[in-house]
Scaffold this active site. Structure first.
Site, mmCIF file in Angstrom:
data_model
loop_
_atom_site.group_PDB
_atom_site.id
_atom_site.type_symbol
_atom_site.label_atom_id
_atom_site.label_comp_id
_atom_site.label_asym_id
_atom_site.label_seq_id
_atom_site.Cartn_x
_atom_site.Cartn_y
_atom_site.Cartn_z
ATOM 1 N N GLY A 1 21.010 -83.396 13.131
ATOM 2 C CA GLY A 1 21.313 -82.120 13.186
ATOM 3 C C GLY A 1 20.281 -81.110 13.208
ATOM 4 N NE ARG A 2 18.567 -80.662 7.336
ATOM 5 C CZ ARG A 2 17.911 -80.956 6.692
ATOM 6 N NH1 ARG A 2 17.642 -80.422 5.470
ATOM 7 N NH2 ARG A 2 18.323 -82.478 6.515
ATOM 8 C CG ASN B 1 23.644 -86.804 9.505
ATOM 9 O OD1 ASN B 1 24.453 -86.125 8.215
ATOM 10 N ND2 ASN B 1 23.037 -86.601 10.209
ATOM 11 N N GLY B 2 21.100 -88.302 8.243
ATOM 12 C CA GLY B 2 20.178 -87.598 7.576
ATOM 13 C C GLY B 2 18.506 -87.513 7.470
ATOM 14 C CB CYS C 1 31.583 -78.337 3.884
ATOM 15 S SG CYS C 1 31.036 -76.985 3.581
ATOM 16 C CB ALA D 1 29.408 -73.887 10.852
ATOM 17 C CE LYS E 1 27.713 -84.602 9.752
ATOM 18 N NZ LYS E 1 28.040 -83.543 8.450
HETATM 19 C C1 LIG Z 1 23.738 -74.683 9.993
HETATM 20 C C2 LIG Z 1 24.142 -75.932 8.919
HETATM 21 C C3 LIG Z 1 25.779 -75.521 9.956
HETATM 22 C C4 LIG Z 1 25.815 -76.733 9.621
HETATM 23 N N1 LIG Z 1 27.830 -76.967 9.880
HETATM 24 C C5 LIG Z 1 28.154 -78.244 9.555
HETATM 25 C C6 LIG Z 1 29.214 -78.634 10.187
HETATM 26 O O1 LIG Z 1 30.401 -77.441 10.197
HETATM 27 N N2 LIG Z 1 29.963 -78.884 9.731
HETATM 28 C C7 LIG Z 1 29.717 -80.768 9.341
HETATM 29 O O2 LIG Z 1 29.976 -82.096 9.229
HETATM 30 N N3 LIG Z 1 28.203 -80.381 8.952
HETATM 31 C C8 LIG Z 1 27.938 -79.448 9.370
HETATM 32 N N4 LIG Z 1 26.229 -79.390 8.618
HETATM 33 C C9 LIG Z 1 25.540 -80.443 8.176
HETATM 34 C C10 LIG Z 1 25.296 -81.288 9.219
HETATM 35 O O3 LIG Z 1 25.614 -81.924 10.338
HETATM 36 C C11 LIG Z 1 24.122 -82.819 8.553
HETATM 37 O O4 LIG Z 1 25.172 -83.283 8.350
HETATM 38 C C12 LIG Z 1 23.136 -82.302 8.001
HETATM 39 O O5 LIG Z 1 22.570 -81.241 8.257
HETATM 40 C C13 LIG Z 1 21.991 -83.542 7.661
HETATM 41 O O6 LIG Z 1 21.425 -84.381 9.198
HETATM 42 P P1 LIG Z 1 19.923 -83.493 9.071
HETATM 43 O O7 LIG Z 1 19.278 -83.802 8.256
HETATM 44 O O8 LIG Z 1 19.900 -84.363 10.703
HETATM 45 O O9 LIG Z 1 20.020 -82.138 9.528
HETATM 46 C C14 LIG Z 1 25.805 -77.521 9.113
HETATM 47 C C15 LIG Z 1 24.106 -78.209 8.295
HETATM 48 C C16 LIG Z 1 23.335 -77.683 9.044
HETATM 49 C C17 LIG Z 1 21.824 -76.819 8.695
#
Ligand SMILES: Cc1cc2nc3c(=O)[nH]c(=O)nc-3n(C[C@H](O)[C@H](O)[C@H](O)COP(=O)(O)O)c2cc1C
Length: 386
Positions: A234-235, A210-211, A108, A23, A148
């Site tokens: 993601g991050r 994921n993660g 979420c 988001a 997800k």
């Molecule tokens: C700023 C931010 C916004 C996120 N918004 C969403 C979202 O809108 N929908 C969702 O399913 N996950 C959202 N996530 C979670 C990520 O999609 C992901 O599952 C999570 O960051 C873990 O993956 P990573 O370790 O690769 O970051 C968000 C994460 C962050 C950091």
């Protein structure tokens, strides 16, 4: 490693890399940047869209579902708590041809969402989850629907295996699992063993892991260790959209264009190259919003991520994070020592990393996983994140 393609309904994703919905981040400009680095390969999911705002054709929401003409497949993530509204939103997308793939967000962990029973609290109510998935899949027609989710609410209320089975029974095309509970938020380390267990539990459909993927090497390792069919990142991409060139290279079994680091996959841009990407990102945001200043202001949140690890003084960091025009951003960047090489220390975790929060739930939520009570519709107001 050469990875098998990922099949999401009619869409072949090769290599099997997916930009996680985030988001406020994964809007059309950021997706464009990541796609430019990946050479158009991979799947890039929109930030989450609330189903209620979509069916009400909220102006901001209609802008959020804008895709660049070159974006294929167009992937929208929906967040919804009410089966009927989710069904309406999905039907609207299918009938009006607004996207090619729909992902549903059940991950979420934000208190204002879980307090109402939405997001990562929702899969605990098995029947409600089933009802939402059923409406979504039947409304989507030929469009693939994926979901997800997280592992569960906390270690005592793990839901992902049940949710996975329900998803298969309801015709969901693929599942992405973030290997954390809601209680963990973004703290600790993601449990990749859970991804492996889900893969064994639902062999019928692709499972995406994921993660904590911070490098292409992590992505390859996740596939090797868990047997998952693809990765969701993601991050690791925050302030590093070029991670997508590394990911593609790694899964195609070659080194990145300019290999560096122990893994050999990692493109390591100089600060000069990073500054060019920053200006491009801010420019794309301005074009998308239709207002340069608002684009640069939206870009402010990305500045610290792009500059992570580089020798840039705190005054200059502050100045760059309050710019309001491209000229100001450019002139600030030109004052930096742009010949700096990529700082190796910038490769690790970035973005949110805190965790261990108590999950706030509606009263009595955990009493019965199978009761059929719905979630109040205001669980969809002002929500963001995953
Ligand atoms: C700023 C931010 C916004 C996120 N918004 C969403 C979202 O809108 N929908 C969702 O399913 N996950 C959202 N996530 C979670 C990520 O999609 C992901 O599952 C999570 O960051 C873990 O993956 P990573 O370790 O690769 O970051 C968000 C994460 C962050 C950091």
């Amino acid at each position: 490693m050469t990875a098998a393609p990922l099949q999401i309904g009619p869409h072949t994703v090769q290599p099997p890399v997916v930009l996680a919905p985030m988001a406020g981040i994964t809007n059309a400009p950021f997706r464009t940047l990541c796609r430019e680095f990946s050479g158009g390969k991979g799947l890039f999911v929109s930030e989450m869209i609330t189903t209620r705002a979509l069916v009400e054709r909220n102006e901001k929401t209609m802008q959020l579902i804008h895709f660049d003409e070159s974006e294929k497949p167009r992937s929208i993530q929906l967040y919804g708590v009410d089966p009927a509204t989710v069904g309406k939103a999905v039907r609207m997308i299918a009938e009006e041809g607004l996207a090619d793939h729909i992902d549903l967000n059940f991950g979420c962990p934000v208190p204002k969402v879980t307090r109402k029973g939405g997001g990562s609290a929702l899969p605990f109510k098995r029947n409600l989850l089933r009802a939402i998935l059923r409406e979504a899949v039947s409304g989507a027609g030929d469009l693939p629907v994926t979901m997800k989710m997280r592992k569960g609410i906390d270690d005592d209320h793990i839901t992902y295996l049940d949710a996975g089975r329900i998803a298969v029974e309801e015709g969901v095309t693929a599942i992405a699992l973030h290997g954390r509970t809601a209680a963990q938020h973004y703290g600790g380390t993601a449990d990749w063993d859970a991804i492996a267990r889900l893969k064994e539990h639902v062999p019928e459909i692709p499972v995406l892991g994921n993660g904590d993927i911070w490098s292409a090497e992590d992505a390859v390792r996740m596939v090797r260790e868990t047997g998952c069919d693809g990765v969701v990142v993601g991050r690791g991409c925050l302030g590093r959209p070029w991670l997508f060139s590394d990911l593609v290279a790694a899964f195609e079994g070659r080194t990145a264009a300019r290999a560096g680091g122990a893994d050999g996959y990692c493109a390591r841009p100089t600060l000069h190259e990073v500054a060019d990407v920053m200006v491009r990102h801010a420019t794309l945001l301005g074009e998308w919003i239709g207002d340069e200043a608002r684009g640069v202001i939206d870009f402010r949140k990305h500045v610290a991520w792009y500059l992570k690890g580089f020798a840039v003084g705190s005054e200059m960091r502050k100045r760059l994070a309050i710019t309001s025009s491209l000229a100001e951003l450019r002139s600030g960047l030109e004052e930096l020592d742009l010949d700096q090489p990529w700082p190796v220390g910038a490769d690790g975790p970035r973005g949110r990393t805190s965790g261990n929060n108590r999950v706030v739930l509606p009263d009595g939520w955990l009493k019965d996983p199978y009761d059929c009570a719905g979630v109040s519709e205001d669980a969809e107001l002002d929500t963001s994140g995953g």
